[in-house]
Structure formats: structure tokens, C-alpha cells
Design a protein around this motif. Structure first.
Motif, short mmCIF file in Angstrom:
data_model
loop_
_atom_site.label_atom_id
_atom_site.label_comp_id
_atom_site.label_asym_id
_atom_site.label_seq_id
_atom_site.Cartn_x
_atom_site.Cartn_y
_atom_site.Cartn_z
N LEU A 165 -7.47 -1.85 -23.33
CA LEU A 165 -6.30 -1.00 -23.55
C LEU A 165 -5.02 -1.81 -23.41
O LEU A 165 -4.10 -1.70 -24.22
CB LEU A 165 -6.34 0.16 -22.54
N ARG A 166 -4.96 -2.65 -22.37
CA ARG A 166 -3.77 -3.49 -22.14
C ARG A 166 -3.51 -4.43 -23.31
O ARG A 166 -2.36 -4.71 -23.64
CB ARG A 166 -3.94 -4.33 -20.87
N ARG A 167 -4.58 -4.94 -23.92
CA ARG A 167 -4.42 -5.97 -24.95
C ARG A 167 -4.43 -5.40 -26.36
O ARG A 167 -4.43 -6.15 -27.33
CB ARG A 167 -5.55 -6.99 -24.81
N GLY A 168 -4.52 -4.08 -26.50
CA GLY A 168 -4.47 -3.48 -27.83
C GLY A 168 -5.75 -3.56 -28.62
O GLY A 168 -5.74 -3.41 -29.84
N VAL A 169 -6.89 -3.83 -27.96
CA VAL A 169 -8.18 -3.78 -28.65
C VAL A 169 -8.43 -2.33 -29.11
O VAL A 169 -8.79 -2.08 -30.25
CB VAL A 169 -9.32 -4.29 -27.75
N PHE A 170 -8.23 -1.39 -28.18
CA PHE A 170 -8.16 0.03 -28.57
C PHE A 170 -6.70 0.30 -28.88
O PHE A 170 -5.85 0.28 -27.99
CB PHE A 170 -8.71 0.92 -27.46
N PHE A 171 -6.42 0.50 -30.16
CA PHE A 171 -5.03 0.43 -30.62
C PHE A 171 -4.53 1.69 -31.31
O PHE A 171 -3.34 1.83 -31.57
CB PHE A 171 -4.88 -0.74 -31.60
N ALA A 172 -5.43 2.61 -31.65
CA ALA A 172 -5.04 3.80 -32.42
C ALA A 172 -5.67 5.04 -31.80
O ALA A 172 -6.66 4.95 -31.06
CB ALA A 172 -5.46 3.66 -33.88
N HIS A 173 -5.10 6.20 -32.12
CA HIS A 173 -5.63 7.43 -31.53
C HIS A 173 -5.32 8.63 -32.41
O HIS A 173 -4.48 8.58 -33.31
CB HIS A 173 -5.05 7.65 -30.14
N ARG A 174 -6.02 9.69 -32.11
CA ARG A 174 -5.71 11.03 -32.62
C ARG A 174 -5.71 11.98 -31.42
O ARG A 174 -6.72 12.11 -30.73
CB ARG A 174 -6.75 11.50 -33.64
N ASP A 175 -4.58 12.60 -31.16
CA ASP A 175 -4.44 13.63 -30.13
C ASP A 175 -4.75 13.15 -28.72
O ASP A 175 -5.07 13.97 -27.84
CB ASP A 175 -5.32 14.85 -30.44
N LEU A 176 -4.62 11.86 -28.45
CA LEU A 176 -4.82 11.38 -27.08
C LEU A 176 -3.79 12.01 -26.13
O LEU A 176 -4.12 12.36 -25.00
CB LEU A 176 -4.74 9.86 -27.03
N SER A 177 -2.56 12.16 -26.60
CA SER A 177 -1.52 12.76 -25.76
C SER A 177 -1.89 14.18 -25.36
O SER A 177 -1.65 14.60 -24.21
CB SER A 177 -0.18 12.78 -26.50
N GLU A 178 -2.51 14.93 -26.28
CA GLU A 178 -2.91 16.30 -25.98
C GLU A 178 -4.02 16.34 -24.93
O GLU A 178 -4.04 17.22 -24.06
CB GLU A 178 -3.36 17.02 -27.26
N ILE A 179 -4.94 15.39 -25.01
CA ILE A 179 -5.99 15.29 -23.99
C ILE A 179 -5.37 15.02 -22.62
O ILE A 179 -5.74 15.63 -21.60
CB ILE A 179 -6.99 14.16 -24.35
N LEU A 180 -4.39 14.11 -22.58
CA LEU A 180 -3.73 13.79 -21.30
C LEU A 180 -2.91 14.97 -20.79
O LEU A 180 -2.84 15.21 -19.58
CB LEU A 180 -2.86 12.54 -21.47
N ASP A 181 -2.27 15.72 -21.72
CA ASP A 181 -1.55 16.94 -21.32
C ASP A 181 -2.51 17.91 -20.62
O ASP A 181 -2.19 18.47 -19.56
CB ASP A 181 -0.93 17.63 -22.54
N PHE A 208 -9.22 -17.97 -29.11
CA PHE A 208 -8.16 -17.31 -28.34
C PHE A 208 -8.27 -15.79 -28.46
O PHE A 208 -8.05 -15.06 -27.49
CB PHE A 208 -6.77 -17.77 -28.81
N LYS A 209 -8.62 -15.30 -29.66
CA LYS A 209 -8.80 -13.85 -29.83
C LYS A 209 -9.91 -13.35 -28.91
O LYS A 209 -9.81 -12.28 -28.31
CB LYS A 209 -9.11 -13.53 -31.29
N TYR A 210 -11.02 -14.13 -28.81
CA TYR A 210 -12.11 -13.73 -27.92
C TYR A 210 -11.64 -13.68 -26.47
O TYR A 210 -11.99 -12.77 -25.72
CB TYR A 210 -13.28 -14.70 -28.06
N LEU A 211 -10.85 -14.67 -26.07
CA LEU A 211 -10.33 -14.67 -24.71
C LEU A 211 -9.44 -13.44 -24.47
O LEU A 211 -9.44 -12.88 -23.38
CB LEU A 211 -9.54 -15.95 -24.42
N SER A 212 -8.71 -13.03 -25.50
CA SER A 212 -7.85 -11.85 -25.35
C SER A 212 -8.69 -10.58 -25.17
O SER A 212 -8.21 -9.60 -24.60
CB SER A 212 -6.89 -11.71 -26.53
N PHE A 213 -9.94 -10.60 -25.63
CA PHE A 213 -10.85 -9.48 -25.41
C PHE A 213 -11.44 -9.53 -23.99
O PHE A 213 -11.56 -8.50 -23.34
CB PHE A 213 -12.03 -9.54 -26.39
N PHE A 214 -11.83 -10.71 -23.53
CA PHE A 214 -12.74 -10.78 -22.38
C PHE A 214 -12.19 -11.48 -21.14
O PHE A 214 -12.81 -11.39 -20.09
CB PHE A 214 -14.05 -11.46 -22.80
N LEU A 215 -11.07 -12.18 -21.23
CA LEU A 215 -10.48 -12.80 -20.04
C LEU A 215 -9.58 -11.76 -19.37
O LEU A 215 -8.52 -11.42 -19.88
CB LEU A 215 -9.68 -14.04 -20.42
N ASP A 216 -10.01 -11.25 -18.24
CA ASP A 216 -9.31 -10.13 -17.61
C ASP A 216 -7.99 -10.54 -16.95
O ASP A 216 -7.10 -9.71 -16.77
CB ASP A 216 -10.23 -9.49 -16.56
#
Length: 373
Positions: free
Chosen positions: A63-79, A302-310
Motif C-alpha cells: 500500500l505504501r509503495r503503490g503496488v495496490f494503486f486503484a480502487h472502487r468505493d474503498l472510501s465507502e468501506i472505510l466510512d 529495483f522494482k522487485y525491491l520496491s515490492f519486497f524490501l520493507d
């Protein structure tokens, strides 16, 4: 504004659907274009911060690195969550191989984080029927692969008291099948062709499959879990190539009396052979590399590290040093090998510990005692 099924899907600059992911000329997927084409929304920092605040947990690296980058109605779920309303998670796997590779594991690693952070139940669909139809596997082989894949999924660390894993071949029927029929009556043949690109050469099994993947979005499909809680919201973590299924589902849901499922969607995992054959953004010679630095936009290690280096600070240090040419490609690849070796070994040990009895426990049709606790 959410686009209806099939809108904008005639543009062939890039093709993204559940079976094909390709860009013109073999180039990169343009995710901004994809968001516009599909009609979903980009996850911004305010949403990440809100999840952090609501869960009191550091946002997952994906989430921090934008791997999960798009949503539908996530704000409504959080509401809804903020109002004290419950929701459940739904994700899945089409079992077509003996084991899951790293790219297959990404949705499950992220789903485990969501389950723990929000303390919610989870249903995991194994679409052994889909793979039987698309991959020309026998029913028996598809069922065997489903159980093997379930072991990889369980090894991610899911809580058996909050998780139900099911095989379509074993579970479809009853309330689940009733919802499939309701969805099927709402989607015309022309619409399903527009969404999924079916042709006259495709057998009718393929055309009839989309309702099977749609209805786990509805809590009434699982009376043993959610009996009477038909207004529960559903959040689906998945790769963005699965979006067509759920655009169809979201269009149908209000017409049959259900809430639209919300989605949180990931980008695609870059293919790579580690060490010698990994595509690099480094320069042709050490001298040139020292002068110009690495092109981080195309550098796969580097892209792989952006996925897996915490470690955010460590990744930022690599970004600066490698981008400036002070760090060499070989050093980055060696660091990546260390990170991936640790991750793969940890998963291998966890999978080896998963027994057939554990698989049976996760797949048993039973109430979940710890569902919302």
C-alpha cells in the motif's frame, strides 16, 4: 463516474482482461490510461493515511509503495467501518499450476494484512471449474491443483477462525447457485461479449462462468457464514485484470438487492530471471554508469525491491545511490537475491507445515467462531 461494462474497451493500445495482459509493441502497461478506461480511482496518500489511522497499524508495504494503486468505493468501506459497520473480504485463485509463484502470492500477502488490520472474515474462491474450461484440464486434475494451491494460500498465515476457502466444484449449489441465476438473468449475451471479448469459437462454459466469480461478493451466497446479514459490504483485493468481472457485478448488484462490492486493485508483477538475465536500468559500462546513474523506471531488480524490501529508509538509500551511479547493478541484484531468498525460504517452510487436515479445516463448511473478533 464509473463506466459501464464494455465502455472504452475497444481501444487496443493495451489489452487488459482476466486472460490477456499486453501493451502495444510489447511496451509497459499505462496504468493512468487503464484507470481512465476502467473508470476506477487511484489510491492517494489521504486514503493510505486514513487506513493507518483506522487500523492503528502501519500500512502494508504494497500500500505504501503503490503496488495496490486503484480502487472502487474503498472510501465507502472505510466510512462504514468508521460507523461500526462490518464488512468481509473476498479474493480468489484460479488453480492452473502445482504451486504459486511470487506474483500469485502478492494478493494473498496483502489480503492477510487486511484481515489482521480490520479483524474481518475472508472467503477465498478456488476457481477450479474456470481452469478446467480455459486450460483444458480434467475435472480431477483441476480439483487436485486447487488443494495444492490451497496449501500455498494457507502458508501465508491466514486465521482459520476467520477464513473459509472453497472450491467451486465442491461448493457451488444452494444459495450460491440461486445468486448465480439472479446475476445471469441480468447480463445479456451482448454485454458479456463486450466485457470479456468472447467469440463464436468460445464454448458456452466460458460464457456462463462470470456469475460464478461474481456471487462471492454477496453475503447471502454463504448462509453458513453470514446467515441473515445480507447487507454486509464486501471488499475484494485483486489484480486489476480481474476488474471486468466486478464491473459486471457492480452493475448487477443493486438490481438484485445487494450492495456493490468495493475493490482494491494491484498492478502487475514484473517478470524477471534473477541475477544475469534480470533487465537492468544500469548503463552499458561502469564508467558510464558512474556518470549517468541507473534508470530506475525500467530497472526490474529495483522494482522487485520496491515490492519486497520493507525498510523504507533502506529503499530510499538505494534509490539515491543507484540512481546517482554510486551503487552498481550487481550490488542491487545481490541485495535482491538476499531479500527474495529469505522470503521464499520462509514461505517454503510454512507450506511444508501445511497438512491435508489443515486444508480440510479451512475448506469445511462451518460457522467461523472468531469472525468479527
Amino acid at each position: 463516474m464509473e463506466k459501464k461494462e464494455g465502455e472504452g474497451e475497444g481501444e487496443e493500445e493495451q489489452v487488459v482482461n482476466p486472460w490477456t495482459v499486453s501493451a502495444k509493441g510489447g511496451g509497459k502497461i499505462d496504468y493512468d490510461k487503464l484507470i481512465d478506461q476502467f473508470g476506477c480511482q487511484r489510491i492517494d496518500q489521504s486514503l493510505v493515511d486514513r487506513i493507518h489511522r483506522l487500523t492503528s497499524r502501519a500500512p502494508h508495504v504494497f500500500l505504501r509503495r503503490g503496488v495496490f494503486f486503484a480502487h472502487r468505493d474503498l472510501s465507502e468501506i472505510l466510512d462504514a467501518y468508521e460507523r461500526g459497520e462490518k464488512f468481509y473480504l473476498y479474493t480468489g485463485r484460479g488453480p492452473s499450476s502445482e504451486a504459486l509463484h511470487l506474483g500469485h502470492l502478492i494478493p494473498f500477502m496483502f489480503t492477510k494484512y487486511l484481515q489482521e488490520a480490520f479483524k474481518v472474515p475472508l472467503v477465498i474462491q478456488l476457481t477450479d471449474d474456470e481452469k478446467c474450461m480455459w486450460k483444458n484440464l480434467t475435472v480431477e486434475e483441476s480439483q487436485r491443483l486447487a488443494r495444492e494451491n490451497a496449501k500455498d494460500i494457507i502458508a501465508c498465515g491466514f486465521d482459520v477462525t476467520r477464513t473459509f476457502i472453497f472450491s467451486d466444484f465442491d461448493y457451488v449449489g444452494g444459495a450460491f447457485y440461486k445468486n448465480m441465476v439472479k446475476v445471469g438473468k441480468c447480463v445479456t449475451y451482448n454485454k458479456v461479449v463486450g466485457i470479456f471479448g468472447f467469440t463464436g469459437e468460445d464454448h458456452i462454459g466460458k460464457v456462463s462462468f462470470p456469475p460464478v466469480q461474481a456471487v462471492p461478493s454477496f453475503p447471502s451466497s454463504f448462509p453458513h457464514l453470514f446467515g441473515g446479514q445480507d447487507n454486509l459490504r464486501c471488499l475484494i483485493p485483486c489484480a486489476i485484470d480481474q476488474d471486468p468481472y466486478f464491473r459486471m457485478t457492480r452493475d448487477v448488484a443493486p438490481r438484485i438487492g445487494y450492495q456493490k462490492p468495493a475493490l482494491i486493485e494491484s498492478s502487475f508483477f514484473p517478470a524477471m530471471q534473477i541475477n544475469r538475465y534480470a533487465f537492468s536500468g544500469g548503463q552499458d559500462s561502469i564508467e558510464k554508469h558512474r556518470e549517468l546513474g541507473a534508470n530506475l523506471e525500467v530497472d526490474i531488480p529495483f522494482k522487485y525491491l520496491s515490492f519486497f524490501l520493507d525498510d523504507d529508509a533502506k529503499l530510499e538509500e538505494i534509490r539515491k545511490e543507484y540512481g546517482a551511479g554510486r551503487m552498481l547493478t550487481g550490488e542491487v541484484k545481490q541485495l535482491l537475491i538476499q531479500v527474495l531468498t529469505e522470503l521464499v525460504e520462509r514461505h517454503r517452510r510454512a507450506r511444508a507445515a501445511v497438512t491435508d487436515e489443515m486444508v480440510d479445516a479451512f475448506m469445511a463448511v462451518r460457522p467461523l467462531p472468531n469472525m468479527f473478533n
